[in-house]
Each structure stands twice: as C-alpha cells, then as structure tokens.
Design a protein around this motif. Structure first.
Motif, PDB file in Angstrom:
ATOM      1  N   LEU A 259       0.833  -1.199   0.000  1.00 20.20           N
ATOM      2  CA  LEU A 259       0.000   0.000   0.000  1.00 20.20           C
ATOM      3  C   LEU A 259       0.864   1.243   0.000  1.00 20.20           C
ATOM      4  N   SER A 260       0.336   2.200  -0.708  1.00 25.55           N
ATOM      5  CA  SER A 260       1.045   3.477  -0.727  1.00 25.55           C
ATOM      6  C   SER A 260       0.812   4.213   0.581  1.00 25.55           C
ATOM      7  N   ALA A 263      -2.733   5.663   0.957  1.00 16.75           N
ATOM      8  CA  ALA A 263      -3.878   4.823   0.618  1.00 16.75           C
ATOM      9  C   ALA A 263      -4.946   4.929   1.701  1.00 16.75           C
ATOM     10  N   THR A 267     -11.448   2.654   5.456  1.00 18.89           N
ATOM     11  CA  THR A 267     -12.693   1.932   5.193  1.00 18.89           C
ATOM     12  C   THR A 267     -12.577   0.485   5.621  1.00 18.89           C
ATOM     13  N   PRO A 447     -14.052  -7.014  -4.625  1.00 18.12           N
ATOM     14  CA  PRO A 447     -12.632  -6.610  -4.680  1.00 18.12           C
ATOM     15  C   PRO A 447     -11.732  -7.837  -4.573  1.00 18.12           C
ATOM     16  N   GLN A 451      -5.775  -3.408  -2.096  1.00 15.53           N
ATOM     17  CA  GLN A 451      -5.827  -2.079  -2.698  1.00 15.53           C
ATOM     18  C   GLN A 451      -7.203  -1.788  -3.273  1.00 15.53           C
ATOM     19  N   GLU A 452      -7.812  -2.773  -3.922  1.00 11.18           N
ATOM     20  CA  GLU A 452      -9.152  -2.572  -4.464  1.00 11.18           C
ATOM     21  C   GLU A 452     -10.171  -2.335  -3.359  1.00 11.18           C
ATOM     22  N   ASP A 454      -9.490  -0.966  -0.460  1.00 12.27           N
ATOM     23  CA  ASP A 454      -9.243   0.354   0.110  1.00 12.27           C
ATOM     24  C   ASP A 454      -9.764   1.478  -0.764  1.00 12.27           C
ATOM     25  N   ARG A 455      -9.952   1.202  -2.042  1.00 13.29           N
ATOM     26  CA  ARG A 455     -10.451   2.242  -2.941  1.00 13.29           C
ATOM     27  C   ARG A 455     -11.967   2.411  -2.880  1.00 13.29           C
ATOM     28  N   CYS A 457     -15.122   3.920  -1.740  1.00 18.51           N
ATOM     29  CA  CYS A 457     -15.430   5.190  -1.088  1.00 18.51           C
ATOM     30  C   CYS A 457     -16.887   5.181  -0.657  1.00 18.51           C
ATOM     31  N   GLN A 468     -20.152   9.284  -5.833  1.00 16.55           N
ATOM     32  CA  GLN A 468     -19.153   8.862  -4.865  1.00 16.55           C
ATOM     33  C   GLN A 468     -18.412  10.089  -4.355  1.00 16.55           C
ATOM     34  N   PRO A 472     -11.800  10.942   0.645  1.00 11.33           N
ATOM     35  CA  PRO A 472     -12.136   9.961   1.685  1.00 11.33           C
ATOM     36  C   PRO A 472     -12.597  10.656   2.958  1.00 11.33           C
TER      37      PRO A 472
END
Length: 489
Positions: A259-260, A263, A267, A447, A451-452, A454-455, A457, A468, A472
C-alpha cells in the motif's frame, strides 16, 4: 459496475451452467441446517421429578432431597434423591436425550449451559480457523475436509459413552459444520455476478430455515438423540457426493501490492470492527427479546418455530429491499429498529401493555435476524478475495460469541441478565453511528486485493448527491500540508 456485470453475463461469465450450480448449492444448506439446529433439541429440559411420587414435587428441584428416617445432628435431615429421575413427557419429541440419559438437572443442571457454550465455542473457532484455511487452501478443500470431519465426529457423538467425550466431540463437530457452511457461503458468493449475489445468498438462507423446520419431525421419527445424531451424520456424509459441484475452486487473485503511504485504508479498518460488532450485538440481544416475549419457562416449540419463522421473514425482507434501497440503507434501518425496540423494552417494559411488549419483542427479534443476515452478506462483499474467508469467519464468529453470553448467564442463575441487555443495547447504539461510515457494495464487483478494497469510497445515503465522494472520510495527512499553510500565513 452494472455495465461490467452485463458484459460478463453476455460473455458467459454467469450463464445457465453457473446459475444452476449456484442454485444447486442451496441443497447442502438443508443438511447443514439440520445438523446445526440440533443443539436446541439435545439440551431441551423436559418436566421432571424424583422417583415415582410426583406429589412430592411442588417444583422441579425440590424432590432432589428426601427426609432421612433418622436425622443427623446439625443437619436438616435431607439426603440426595436415590430413586432416580422421572421425566413426565419428552422434550422436543426425544424420549431419550443427553439431559435425560445423564440426569443433567438440578445439581447437575450447570452441565447443560456448559455444553451449549462448548458447542458455540467450537463454531467460533471453526469460523476463525477454517475461514483462514479457505484463503490458504481454497474453498473446495475446506468444504470437503469439513464435511469429512463432521461426518466422522457425528458418528462418534452417536456412540459416545461419557459426558467429557461428548463435550469434546460437540466442540470439534461444531467447528467442522461452521467451516463447511462458511466455505459454501464464500464459494457461492464468488460464483455469482453482482446482480445475482443477493438472490442466491438469501435463497440459501431460506433452505437453511427449511432444514431447521424439518428437524423436529426427524426427531419425532428417531425418538433417540443418538439415532438423531447418526441420521445427521448420514446427511452430511451424503453431501460428500456433492463436492464436485457444490463448491467452486477459489479464484486466484492478483498478488497484493504494498500500500502506498496515502492509501485510504480507513474503510477496511472500519468494516473490520463494525461487522463483527453487529454480529456480536444481534447474537447476544436476541435472547433478551425472547425473554421479554416469554418471561416464564417456555415450551420448546414456541420459541423454536418463532425464531425460524422470523429468520425466514428477515430473509424475504432483505430479498425485497437490499437491492432496491442498498445494503447500507437497509442495515441502517434494521439497526435503528433494533436500538429503538431494545431501548423501549429497557425503559418501560413494566409499564407498557402486554400487546406492546409482544410487538416490540417480535420486532426486535426480526431486526436482529435482519442485521445478522445482512451484515454477513455486506462484509463478504466488502472484504477482498485474499482475506474474504478469514474476514467473514471473524464476523460470523463474533455472532457465536454473542450467543454464548446467554448460557453463561444461565450458569450463574440468570443473575445479571438485565445488565447484559443494557450492555448489548448500548453497543447497538454505537454500532448505529458506525453503519453511516460504511461503503455501499450494491452492484459492485467483488474486490480482489487489499488495494481494491481500500479504494471503496462512501456513497451518500440521499439521492441527488454525487455518486461517490471526491475525498475519503478521513484523508491521510500530506507531508507538505504544514509547509504550505505556513507559507500562506
């Protein structure tokens, strides 16, 4: 997401073969419902008294002692019942159960809630450990292995001769059955495309209710708890013939990249806490509503069939509303009803008329069943494939932990039952606030990686707002934010 699902379906992603396979996965739910529902029958307490003189029994445990012919000094002149326990009528249509076979009444009555806690602990451990195994070894491997264990342990239960051995086998078999149900649930969910996930998941829930409703009839035919356990083991053994079609092999997800720093992992962390909390609350507070509904010692059939009927009603309600209004909106509504019913019963149960107490208790039971079923589906849709089995296992395990609070209270003579209701009602109020922060999973593809997930929203509850959020809810702090503000100042 709807366009992607439509293209996938047209390309054969969810064609007739997969549709039939997903529908066929409902059939094992009947056998699993039979096996998992047997706990209530095995621990049902029939009317009983000591010996052959019911006139000596103004209550169930008073005939535990008889006056001695020559009282001892310093004693009340009582000795334990030596004439054997007489059970007036069978409980749950079983002429012979573990309770009647080993006389688990009165001074040995604490062993009944101990066995209930033992079985729930086994289901909790099975969800946690075998859920992790679903992610490591695949859904099919866990499903087949759990069925093999459940069948062998069921045969062992039918032949068991001692109470400690029964506790051990009930613990292990509860875990195996929970693992099989979890693996089948996850495999079915991953087999369906977004528009069909709700229908096939709720259909499986209805078939599980069918198994629960068939169980008393099977007990009436068997008459003996060991024969009933043998038939249950036979049913799970027959499911092994289903292994080639009943569970899909786990899809191989892409390797999760690191993860960046920025990120939005808030959630996933929120759902890891909210959904187990909802399961814990709904599982624990259910007994409080039943106690308000039938404050005296109830018969076996009234709460049994009421709970099964409300579970079916909750499943139908979700089938009609969860796709129309969205997962989060229905979960928010159900949690709100649960909070209102529990708070009203706590505040004014002794002042409300009997019909109002009855209405609030039934409404609270229905809301708790709805929260439990929808929270399971919601969490399974949000957790990524790489941790879906383990995540859903922890969520379901929290529900069994909440249910274990009831027999633990019974072991202490039901002291603190009111405090337990207050505690779960307070937790439900906190969970209501957390539901507002959950993402919406309706119509979205599952997902695959962290990463998916965490995206995801948060989408607004009200119509007319953007589809959306642009930012965040809890944006990560940016390294240059402080410098920029200092320069502007």
């Amino acid at each position: 997401m709807e366009h992607e699902a439509r293209v996938l379906r047209l390309a054969g992603g969810f064609g007739r073969a997969r549709c039939l396979l997903a529908a066929a996965s409902w059939l094992p739910c009947v056998a699993l419902g039979l096996a998992l529902g047997s706990e209530l029958l095995l621990t049902a307490l029939p009317a009983h008294h000591c010996g052959s003189d019911p006139a000596r029994a103004p209550s169930t445990c008073l005939p535990l002692s008889y006056p001695e012919s020559v009282p001892r000094a310093g004693s009340d002149g009582a000795r334990p019942c030596s004439r054997g326990w007489y059970y007036a009528q069978p409980a749950a249509d079983l002429l012979r159960s573990p309770v009647t076979q080993r006389n688990l009444v009165c001074e040995d009555g604490w062993k009944v809630p101990l066995e209930q806690v033992d079985h729930l602990l086994g289901r909790l451990l099975g969800c946690a450990l075998l859920g992790l195994g679903c992610d490591w070894f695949g859904r099919r491997a866990v499903f087949v292995g759990s069925l093999v264990l459940a069948t062998g342990l069921g045969v062992g239960e039918a032949l068991v001769a001692s109470f400690p051995a029964l506790l051990t086998l009930r613990l292990l078999r509860g875990g195996a059955l929970a693992g099989a149900s979890l693996a089948l649930y996850v495999a079915r969910l991953e087999l369906c495309d977004p528009p069909n996930r709700l229908a096939f998941s709720m259909g499986a829930g209805l078939f599980s209710v069918v198994g629960t409703l068939l169980l008393p009839g099977l007990a009436l035919l068997a008459q003996d708890w060991q024969l009933l356990q043998g038939l249950s083991a036979l049913a799970t053994g027959l499911l092994l013939l289903f292994w080639g079609a009943g569970c899909a092999v786990r899809r191989t997800p892409p390797a999760p990249a690191p993860l960046s720093p920025g990120a939005p992992a808030h959630t996933r962390h929120l759902e890891e806490r909210t959904h187990p909390g909802l399961q814990l609350i709904s599982g624990g507070i259910r007994a409080s509503f039943l106690h308000s509904l039938v404050p005296s010692e109830p018969s076996f059939y009234w709460p049994y069939f009421l709970a099964a009927g409300l579970e079916a009603a909750a499943t139908v309600f979700l089938l009609l509303t969860a796709d129309l209004w969205g997962r989060r909106s229905v979960l928010l509504l159900s949690t709100l009803v649960l909070v209102l019913a529990s708070q009203l019963l706590l505040a004014g149960a002794q002042y409300l008329p009997s019909w109002m107490v009855l209405f609030l208790s039934v409404l609270g039971l229905l809301a708790s069943q709805t929260v439990s079923a929808l929270s399971s589906l919601f969490s399974a849709e949000i957790f990524p494939t790489v941790i879906r089995g383990a995540g859903l296992g922890l969520v379901l395990g929290a529900g069994f932990l909440g249910q274990a609070a009831v027999p633990l209270t019974t072991m202490h003579g039901r002291h603190g039952f009111f405090l337990q209701h207050v505690l779960f009602a307070s937790f439900a109020l906190l969970a209501l606030l957390c539901v507002l922060l959950l993402p919406e999973s309706r119509g979205r593809t599952l997902p695959q990686s962290l990463q998916e997930a965490d995206r995801l929203c948060r989408s607004p509850l009200l119509r007319g707002c953007p589809r959306q959020d642009l930012l965040p809810l809890l944006p990560a702090s940016l390294p240059g934010a402080g410098t920029q503000l200092a320069q502007e100042g």
